[in-house]
Write a protein that holds these residues in place. Structure first.
Motif, PDB file in Angstrom:
ATOM      1  N   LYS A  71       4.967   2.904  -3.691  1.00 52.75           N
ATOM      2  CA  LYS A  71       4.454   1.528  -3.680  1.00 52.75           C
ATOM      3  C   LYS A  71       3.013   1.413  -4.140  1.00 52.75           C
ATOM      4  CE  LYS A  71       7.480   0.246   0.184  1.00 52.75           C
ATOM      5  NZ  LYS A  71       7.540  -0.267   1.573  1.00 52.75           N
TER       6      LYS A  71
ATOM      7  N   VAL B 296       2.129   0.029   2.508  1.00 45.12           N
ATOM      8  CA  VAL B 296       1.931   0.283   1.074  1.00 45.12           C
ATOM      9  C   VAL B 296       1.338   1.679   0.944  1.00 45.12           C
ATOM     10  CG1 VAL B 296       0.779  -0.458  -1.039  1.00 45.12           C
ATOM     11  CG2 VAL B 296       1.630  -2.166   0.577  1.00 45.12           C
TER      12      VAL B 296
ATOM     13  N   THR C  54       3.085  -6.090  -3.992  1.00 46.55           N
ATOM     14  CA  THR C  54       4.502  -5.707  -4.104  1.00 46.55           C
ATOM     15  C   THR C  54       4.845  -5.152  -5.478  1.00 46.55           C
ATOM     16  OG1 THR C  54       5.231  -7.908  -4.848  1.00 46.55           O
ATOM     17  CG2 THR C  54       5.153  -7.517  -2.460  1.00 46.55           C
ATOM     18  N   THR C  55       3.887  -5.186  -6.410  1.00 47.17           N
ATOM     19  CA  THR C  55       4.173  -4.759  -7.787  1.00 47.17           C
ATOM     20  C   THR C  55       3.749  -3.317  -8.054  1.00 47.17           C
ATOM     21  OG1 THR C  55       2.035  -5.599  -8.568  1.00 47.17           O
ATOM     22  CG2 THR C  55       3.905  -7.124  -8.628  1.00 47.17           C
TER      23      THR C  55
ATOM     24  N   TYR D 206       1.499   5.613  -1.165  1.00 50.72           N
ATOM     25  CA  TYR D 206       1.820   6.229  -2.454  1.00 50.72           C
ATOM     26  C   TYR D 206       3.116   7.017  -2.392  1.00 50.72           C
ATOM     27  CZ  TYR D 206       0.689  11.027  -1.115  1.00 50.72           C
ATOM     28  OH  TYR D 206       0.709  12.265  -0.533  1.00 50.72           O
TER      29      TYR D 206
ATOM     30  N   GLU E 250       5.759   6.463  -0.857  1.00 48.16           N
ATOM     31  CA  GLU E 250       6.942   5.609  -0.851  1.00 48.16           C
ATOM     32  C   GLU E 250       7.105   4.875  -2.175  1.00 48.16           C
ATOM     33  OE1 GLU E 250       6.674   3.122   2.583  1.00 48.16           O
ATOM     34  OE2 GLU E 250       6.805   4.794   4.003  1.00 48.16           O
TER      35      GLU E 250
ATOM     36  N   THR F 278      11.784   2.090 -12.832  1.00 51.27           N
ATOM     37  CA  THR F 278      11.635   3.038 -11.736  1.00 51.27           C
ATOM     38  C   THR F 278      12.191   4.396 -12.140  1.00 51.27           C
ATOM     39  OG1 THR F 278      11.855   1.257 -10.143  1.00 51.27           O
ATOM     40  CG2 THR F 278      12.185   3.498  -9.323  1.00 51.27           C
TER      41      THR F 278
ATOM     42  N   LYS G 250       3.439   0.857  -8.116  1.00 57.58           N
ATOM     43  CA  LYS G 250       4.216   2.072  -8.313  1.00 57.58           C
ATOM     44  C   LYS G 250       3.381   3.234  -7.770  1.00 57.58           C
ATOM     45  CE  LYS G 250       6.306   0.228 -12.530  1.00 57.58           C
ATOM     46  NZ  LYS G 250       6.486   0.445 -13.984  1.00 57.58           N
ATOM     47  N   GLN G 251       3.994   4.388  -7.716  1.00 58.52           N
ATOM     48  CA  GLN G 251       3.302   5.511  -7.093  1.00 58.52           C
ATOM     49  C   GLN G 251       1.990   5.843  -7.801  1.00 58.52           C
ATOM     50  OE1 GLN G 251       5.490   9.209  -6.825  1.00 58.52           O
ATOM     51  NE2 GLN G 251       4.455   9.749  -4.943  1.00 58.52           N
TER      52      GLN G 251
END
Length: 627
Positions: free
Chosen positions: A243, A237, A217-218, A239, A241, A55, A220-221
């Motif tokens: 997710k 979900v 849940t996997t 972008y 945030e 991250t 990324k932005q």
């Protein structure tokens, strides 16, 4: 008959692009045309596999996304005069020379895109050209991860998603095909492995997840989860945030479940414009399987008989069809083995399908086999862009008398009427080329748009800014920065209705409480466009097109802008960066880029019922009203 045009934005001025190209060459100094990196997809094999990264905790502005330098082809010859197309190895240098770029001289056997430059008078020798701008993927790798869901069953939806994955690979996007370990997941069926053997041969391996929920849940932005409309839209979900972004590709008319957090693309113009109310620039057609094209070609000499074939879900029965004065045999396309169905296509003179919720394979496959199509004006059958047939064979829904009259007309004069369906056959034959072009252009508008609202800006100004970008650049993500005094704009009832209509899934509202520098906390978008004055929004499609071409000249992988408090800079450049310090829109003014000023391109926006609705027209500024 209306067809998908090679130039989706015909108002883009070729002369402006040529001027821009020459100006950029002059402004780049040491970065000459001969040093521009050519990143057209001549490299064999898939792009680099997606790498899971930790991250990112620091702002993207101070830690830009860095792409590996792509392999290069021989450098472009320095263009000495307009019309010299022989030495241009990249799209941008080709357009700069006043030529056209053949993006894809398409063949069903091609695994990766190859492109080359052509004189304008040779455009007919290429099936897929760029004449006014160069989509970003032709210029540079894009940072977004396109994660396509896969279901291990042999149906049209899973095949369309495989085609999407392969089209993304074709152009060089970062993409994976992700599946699940439960009963609805599984490997690619052997049928598809055979049908797309050449394309799948070099594709990345499937990635496995325990379930659909775990898959989401996997993110990324910079991730985009691509699925069809049958999947639920997961709340939360988003972008911004970090997710990822959900993109539902609607292949059929599907009940309108809550989809506030899902961006929408569509299979057909009807689904996009009339049913879902989204941009027609978010249409991407899947295509008929290659083996069916081959089978239809082999069956061309099969003798036609007085056979009438209709789809099982056409809403008619045998008793509705009157066998007078010309007698005929009837067959229903239901539960048939593919080989049996193909043999019926080859023999039938009339094929009927009505009440089509999507672009039904039945009519397209039958057309390839020389069957004359009768449909109705309901759903997809009613849009000539999705089904280009003679209008008299597009009957009013439920009109059985006219249906029988058209059946008899075809049986009586099949040989001549068959030729009237040539446009439909050509439409089907070109679907793969069309699909590849749509995928190239749609995902290339990989742009993050930021609008800084000022005191005195009306809600109508904000609404115009939003809708102009939502419809013109549907893959964009949008950030609206409001001053504290206008924070209530984000809760306006109109915006609530637009969210429910799925139009604001990629739109974030931020209230700016500090007067310090505003940090653009985004990741995964190719460009950032920041507007310091939303009242004077450039024509969005022209603006993105020009910016894409401009960055290609600069060799930039990304651009970050900030208004008022900082200049913007080109970053992640290769072979070298253009060093400049420019505030706000100075660059676009200095380079004499086409700016529309206060007049948006309402001629395009007004084609969309949502924009043209009385509710929106009442609130939009006077300069943006539809006439």
């Amino acid at each position: 008959m209306r067809r998908e045009r090679k130039d989706v934005a015909p108002w883009r001025s070729m002369s402006n692009i040529k001027k821009l190209a020459m100006v950029m060459m002059a402004c780049m100094g040491a970065v000459t045309v001969g040093s521009i990196v050519n990143v057209t997809r001549t490299v064999k094999g898939p792009p680099p596999e997606l790498i899971e990264e930790p991250t990112r905790k620091t702002p993207v502005l101070t830690e830009p996304i860095i792409h590996p330098k792509p392999k290069t082809t021989p450098p472009d010859k320095i263009i000495k005069k307009q019309g010299d197309c022989t030495g241009a190895n990249s799209c941008v240098s080709c357009l700069a020379a006043g030529c056209i770029w053949c993006a894809n001289n398409a063949s069903l056997t091609y695994k990766r895109a190859t492109g080359f430059c052509l004189p304008e008078d040779k455009s007919s020798t290429c099936e897929d050209t760029e004449t006014n701008s160069c989509p970003a993927i032709l210029n540079t790798p894009l940072p977004t991860n396109m994660r396509v869901i896969h279901v291990g069953i042999q149906k049209g939806g899973p095949e369309a998603l495989i085609q999407m994955h392969l089209a993304l690979l074709f152009w060089g996007y970062r993409t994976t095909l992700d599946t699940r370990k439960n009963k609805q997941g599984g490997n690619i069926k052997s049928f598809f492995r055979t049908a797309y053997h050449s394309e799948l041969e070099d594709a990345p391996p499937l990635r496995w997840f325990a379930s659909y929920k775990e898959w989401l849940t996997t993110g990324k932005q910079e991730d985009v989860f691509i699925e069809t409309e049958t999947w639920p839209c997961e709340v939360g979900v988003r972008y911004w945030e970090g997710k990822g972004r959900q993109l539902q590709w609607h292949l059929t008319v599907w009940k309108k479940k809550p989809r506030d957090d899902c961006s929408i693309a569509a299979h057909t113009h009807y689904i996009a414009q009339a049913y879902m109310g989204i941009s027609t620039r978010a249409v991407m057609y899947p295509y008929i399987s290659p083996h069916i094209h081959e089978g239809a070609s082999h069956a061309a000499k099969t003798e036609k008989t007085n056979l009438v074939l209709y789809d099982a879900d056409a809403g008619i029965t045998d008793s509705d069809l009157v066998k007078k004065p010309i007698d005929f045999k009837l067959a229903v396309a239901k539960g048939l083995e593919p080989k049996v169905l193909y043999s019926l296509y080859a023999k039938a003179k009339v094929c009927i399908d009505m009440k089509m919720p999507g672009a039904e394979r039945f009519v397209y496959e039958a057309a390839l086999y020389g069957c004359c199509i009768i449909s109705d004006d309901e759903h997809n059958g009613g849009d000539e862009r999705d089904l280009p047939i003679p209008e008299r064979f597009r009957i009013k829904s439920g009109d059985v008398a006219t249906l029988n009259a058209r059946v008899q007309e075809i049986l009586d004069d099949y040989d001549s009427i068959k030729e009237e369906f040539a446009p439909l056959r050509e439409f089907v034959k070109s679907q793969r080329v069309t699909f590849l072009r749509q995928v190239r252009r749609y995902y290339s508008d990989n742009v993050h748009v930021v609008g800084f609202v000022k005191e005195g800006d009306s809600f109508g100004d904000v609404l115009l800014f939003l809708l102009a970008h939502v419809f013109s650049v549907p893959f964009a993500t949008i950030e609206i920065v409001l001053p504290s005094s206008l924070r209530d704009y984000s809760n306006h009832d109109i915006l609530k209705s637009l969210r429910e209509a799925t139009l604001l899934a990629a739109v974030k509202f931020t209230v700016r409480v500090s007067k310090g520098p505003y940090v653009l906390s985004f990741k995964g978008m190719q460009y950032v466009l920041a507007y310091n004055d939303i009242k004077y929004t450039p024509n969005a499609p022209d603006f993105v097109s020009v910016l894409s071409t401009q960055l290609a000249f600069a060799g930039a992988a990304s651009i970050h802008l900030e208004t008022d408090t900082a200049s913007f800079s080109l970053t992640s450049c290769y072979p070298s960066c253009v060093s400049t310090s420019i505030r706000n829109a100075t660059l676009f003014k200095e380079q004499k880029l086409p700016m529309v000023g206060s007049t948006p391109s309402t001629h395009f926006l007004c084609e969309h019922p949502t924009y043209a609705s009385p509710t929106m027209q009442k609130i939009l500024p006077a300069r943006a009203k539809c006439t």
